[in-house]
Design a protein around this motif. Structure first.
Motif, mmCIF file in Angstrom:
data_model
loop_
_atom_site.group_PDB
_atom_site.id
_atom_site.type_symbol
_atom_site.label_atom_id
_atom_site.label_comp_id
_atom_site.label_asym_id
_atom_site.label_seq_id
_atom_site.Cartn_x
_atom_site.Cartn_y
_atom_site.Cartn_z
ATOM 1 N N ASN A 31 0.812 -1.247 0.000
ATOM 2 C CA ASN A 31 0.000 0.000 0.000
ATOM 3 C C ASN A 31 0.839 1.288 0.000
ATOM 4 O OD1 ASN A 31 -2.682 1.051 0.117
ATOM 5 N ND2 ASN A 31 -3.145 -0.313 1.815
ATOM 6 N N GLY A 32 0.705 2.323 -0.875
ATOM 7 C CA GLY A 32 1.638 3.453 -0.898
ATOM 8 C C GLY A 32 1.031 4.806 -1.143
ATOM 9 N N ALA A 33 1.764 5.853 -0.860
ATOM 10 C CA ALA A 33 1.292 7.209 -1.029
ATOM 11 C C ALA A 33 2.208 7.984 -1.938
ATOM 12 C CB ALA A 33 1.208 7.905 0.321
ATOM 13 N N GLY A 34 1.640 8.822 -2.758
ATOM 14 C CA GLY A 34 2.457 9.632 -3.649
ATOM 15 C C GLY A 34 2.424 11.073 -3.225
ATOM 16 N N GLY A 35 3.075 11.885 -3.979
ATOM 17 C CA GLY A 35 3.145 13.295 -3.663
ATOM 18 C C GLY A 35 4.508 13.752 -4.067
ATOM 19 N N VAL A 188 -12.158 1.583 -11.732
ATOM 20 C CA VAL A 188 -12.914 0.891 -10.692
ATOM 21 C C VAL A 188 -13.625 1.873 -9.779
ATOM 22 C CG1 VAL A 188 -12.753 -0.709 -8.739
ATOM 23 C CG2 VAL A 188 -11.310 -1.050 -10.767
ATOM 24 N N GLY A 189 -12.920 2.961 -9.423
ATOM 25 C CA GLY A 189 -13.531 3.961 -8.552
ATOM 26 C C GLY A 189 -12.513 4.671 -7.691
ATOM 27 N N GLU A 190 -13.012 5.474 -6.770
ATOM 28 C CA GLU A 190 -12.150 6.236 -5.866
ATOM 29 C C GLU A 190 -11.958 5.449 -4.569
ATOM 30 O OE1 GLU A 190 -10.770 9.045 -6.980
ATOM 31 O OE2 GLU A 190 -11.873 8.706 -8.852
ATOM 32 N N GLU A 191 -10.708 5.350 -4.109
ATOM 33 C CA GLU A 191 -10.398 4.597 -2.900
ATOM 34 C C GLU A 191 -9.286 5.304 -2.133
ATOM 35 O OE1 GLU A 191 -9.362 0.648 -4.111
ATOM 36 O OE2 GLU A 191 -11.183 0.389 -5.311
ATOM 37 N N LYS A 192 -9.046 4.863 -0.911
ATOM 38 C CA LYS A 192 -7.964 5.392 -0.097
ATOM 39 C C LYS A 192 -6.766 4.440 -0.157
ATOM 40 C CE LYS A 192 -9.847 9.070 1.938
ATOM 41 N NZ LYS A 192 -9.257 10.432 1.922
ATOM 42 N N VAL A 193 -5.583 4.988 -0.335
ATOM 43 C CA VAL A 193 -4.332 4.220 -0.289
ATOM 44 C C VAL A 193 -3.453 4.867 0.769
ATOM 45 C CG1 VAL A 193 -2.264 3.528 -1.540
ATOM 46 C CG2 VAL A 193 -4.475 3.547 -2.712
ATOM 47 N N ARG A 194 -3.335 4.189 1.906
ATOM 48 C CA ARG A 194 -2.569 4.743 3.024
ATOM 49 C C ARG A 194 -2.999 6.166 3.358
ATOM 50 N NH1 ARG A 194 3.549 2.386 1.801
ATOM 51 N NH2 ARG A 194 3.142 0.288 2.566
ATOM 52 N N GLY A 195 -4.302 6.351 3.369
ATOM 53 C CA GLY A 195 -4.856 7.646 3.750
ATOM 54 C C GLY A 195 -4.940 8.663 2.634
ATOM 55 N N LYS A 238 -3.578 -10.187 -13.728
ATOM 56 C CA LYS A 238 -4.441 -9.050 -13.440
ATOM 57 C C LYS A 238 -3.566 -7.922 -12.907
ATOM 58 C CE LYS A 238 -8.699 -7.890 -10.913
ATOM 59 N NZ LYS A 238 -8.202 -6.891 -9.923
ATOM 60 N N VAL A 239 -3.729 -6.737 -13.471
ATOM 61 C CA VAL A 239 -2.949 -5.577 -13.058
ATOM 62 C C VAL A 239 -3.896 -4.505 -12.538
ATOM 63 C CG1 VAL A 239 -1.363 -3.761 -13.798
ATOM 64 C CG2 VAL A 239 -1.163 -6.051 -14.779
ATOM 65 N N ASP A 240 -3.599 -4.010 -11.339
ATOM 66 C CA ASP A 240 -4.378 -2.916 -10.741
ATOM 67 C C ASP A 240 -3.425 -1.802 -10.355
ATOM 68 O OD1 ASP A 240 -7.384 -3.930 -9.921
ATOM 69 O OD2 ASP A 240 -5.933 -5.571 -9.943
ATOM 70 N N ILE A 241 -3.796 -0.573 -10.613
ATOM 71 C CA ILE A 241 -2.992 0.559 -10.176
ATOM 72 C C ILE A 241 -3.898 1.597 -9.513
ATOM 73 C CG2 ILE A 241 -1.291 0.221 -12.010
ATOM 74 C CD1 ILE A 241 -2.425 2.737 -13.363
ATOM 75 N N TRP A 242 -3.290 2.368 -8.621
ATOM 76 C CA TRP A 242 -3.973 3.446 -7.935
ATOM 77 C C TRP A 242 -3.193 4.725 -8.172
ATOM 78 C CZ3 TRP A 242 -3.919 -1.520 -6.632
ATOM 79 C CH2 TRP A 242 -5.101 -2.118 -6.163
ATOM 80 N N VAL A 243 -3.881 5.803 -8.515
ATOM 81 C CA VAL A 243 -3.255 7.051 -8.941
ATOM 82 C C VAL A 243 -3.770 8.199 -8.087
ATOM 83 C CG1 VAL A 243 -2.988 8.631 -10.887
ATOM 84 C CG2 VAL A 243 -3.143 6.162 -11.292
ATOM 85 N N ASP A 244 -2.856 9.068 -7.620
ATOM 86 C CA ASP A 244 -3.296 10.185 -6.782
ATOM 87 C C ASP A 244 -3.768 11.366 -7.636
ATOM 88 O OD1 ASP A 244 -1.045 11.559 -7.670
ATOM 89 O OD2 ASP A 244 -0.013 11.548 -5.738
ATOM 90 N N LYS A 245 -4.147 12.454 -6.976
ATOM 91 C CA LYS A 245 -4.695 13.620 -7.686
ATOM 92 C C LYS A 245 -3.661 14.313 -8.560
ATOM 93 C CE LYS A 245 -3.792 16.906 -3.943
ATOM 94 N NZ LYS A 245 -4.410 17.887 -3.008
#
Length: 300
Positions: A31-35, A188-195, A238-245
């Motif tokens: 689980n990770g956070a970007g910025g 898939v939708g909006e979710e939280k990744v490490r807050g 299966k590949v899933d990615i999460w992207v910040d704002k």
């Protein structure tokens, strides 16, 4: 091969598996956070998944470095955790702390006197692994094993060619490219990744077709690699990615099926723009993997 030679082989193979894990570790399991320093403005709302991911691919590639942590499970062969920092401005360089937590690779390291911990350094032409004091006794007292990417290619055939390409070019944006190549990418939708608020995208990738698109294998090597995939029971993942704002990748997860069990990896990316570098260990404390294998062959 003598008992000590067998253990050295087990340790060497374990370290090679870490390389594969790290390559996938630009894809892994957590689980990770970007910025970070190079984050920009924008966001990916209200556009198509393809257009959004192309923006993410460009932004993440341009960020050039990040902190990385994650986990990986490869059937019964190994379970690992990893954390460190990587720079991909000019190839992949950086350092990583890894630990085998289960599987046959962890067993091999314990039998050889190790605790499963590996310190890794990535340079443009090679990967270096330090398996600790206890295992240095298996390598003539030298702590570091050098794995030249060109040597891995020779030793492992077509899969070695792919690994060489991954190790030298396994940047976070490649995970986005893999998803774009899936053909069925969806939001898939909006979710939280490490807050952190993030947008989740998902798709299924044909591994052989993706390799054909993203590497420069000759037709013969590509055919051989597809055969190796078939023997290993690998077809799709299966590949899933999460992207910040800020259009930066903060988490990537890959999962699939092997003949030896389930493959599952998740990696988190944070602190984009962080300093990440690595130097080759002292030559006096380093043994080349190919030399080690020749020594083992002579002892068998």
């Amino acid at each position: 091969m003598s008992t000590s030679g067998f253990r050295r082989a087990g340790v060497s193979l374990a370290a090679v598996a870490v390389i594969a894990g790290a390559a996938g570790c630009q894809g892994g399991s957590s689980n990770g956070a970007g910025g970070g320093k190079k984050a920009g403005s924008g966001g990916v709302a209200a556009v198509s998944p393809i257009a959004a991911l192309r923006a993410v691919e460009k932004k993440t590639a341009g960020a050039s470095s990040a902190k990385v942590d994650g986990t990986m499970v490869m059937g019964s062969a190994m379970s690992t955790t990893m954390s460190g920092a990587l720079d991909w401005a000019d190839g992949v360089t950086g350092t990583m702390d890894m630990r085998y937590t289960g599987g046959t690779m962890a067993d091999a390291m314990k039998q050889a006197g190790g605790d499963g911990a590996v310190k890794a350094r990535y340079l443009s032409d090679a990967y270096y692994a330090n398996l600790g004091d206890a295992l240095a006794a298996q390598t003539g007292g030298k702590h570091w094993i050098r794995y030249g990417y060109a040597d891995l290619s020779k030793l492992m055939g077509a899969s070695g060619d792919v690994m060489k390409d991954q190790m030298q070019n396994a940047t976070p944006d490649k995970g986005v490219k893999a998803l774009l190549a899936s053909g069925d990418v969806k939001k898939v939708g909006e979710e939280k990744v490490r807050g952190i608020s993030a947008t989740h995208y998902s798709g299924t990738v044909d591994v052989a077709k993706l390799t054909e698109k993203t590497t420069a294998l000759s037709p013969d090597r590509l055919s051989a690699f597809k055969e190796q995939l078939s023997k290993a029971g690998v077809t799709t993942e299966k590949v899933d990615i999460w992207v910040d704002k800020n259009d930066l990748l903060v988490k990537k997860s890959e999962s699939g099926q092997l003949k030896t069990g389930t493959f599952n990896s998740t990696v988190f990316y944070s602190d984009y723009g962080t300093a990440a570098s690595a130097e080759a260990p002292p030559a006096s404390d380093t043994v080349d993997f190919t030399k080690l294998m020749k020594q083992q062959a002579g002892a068998s």
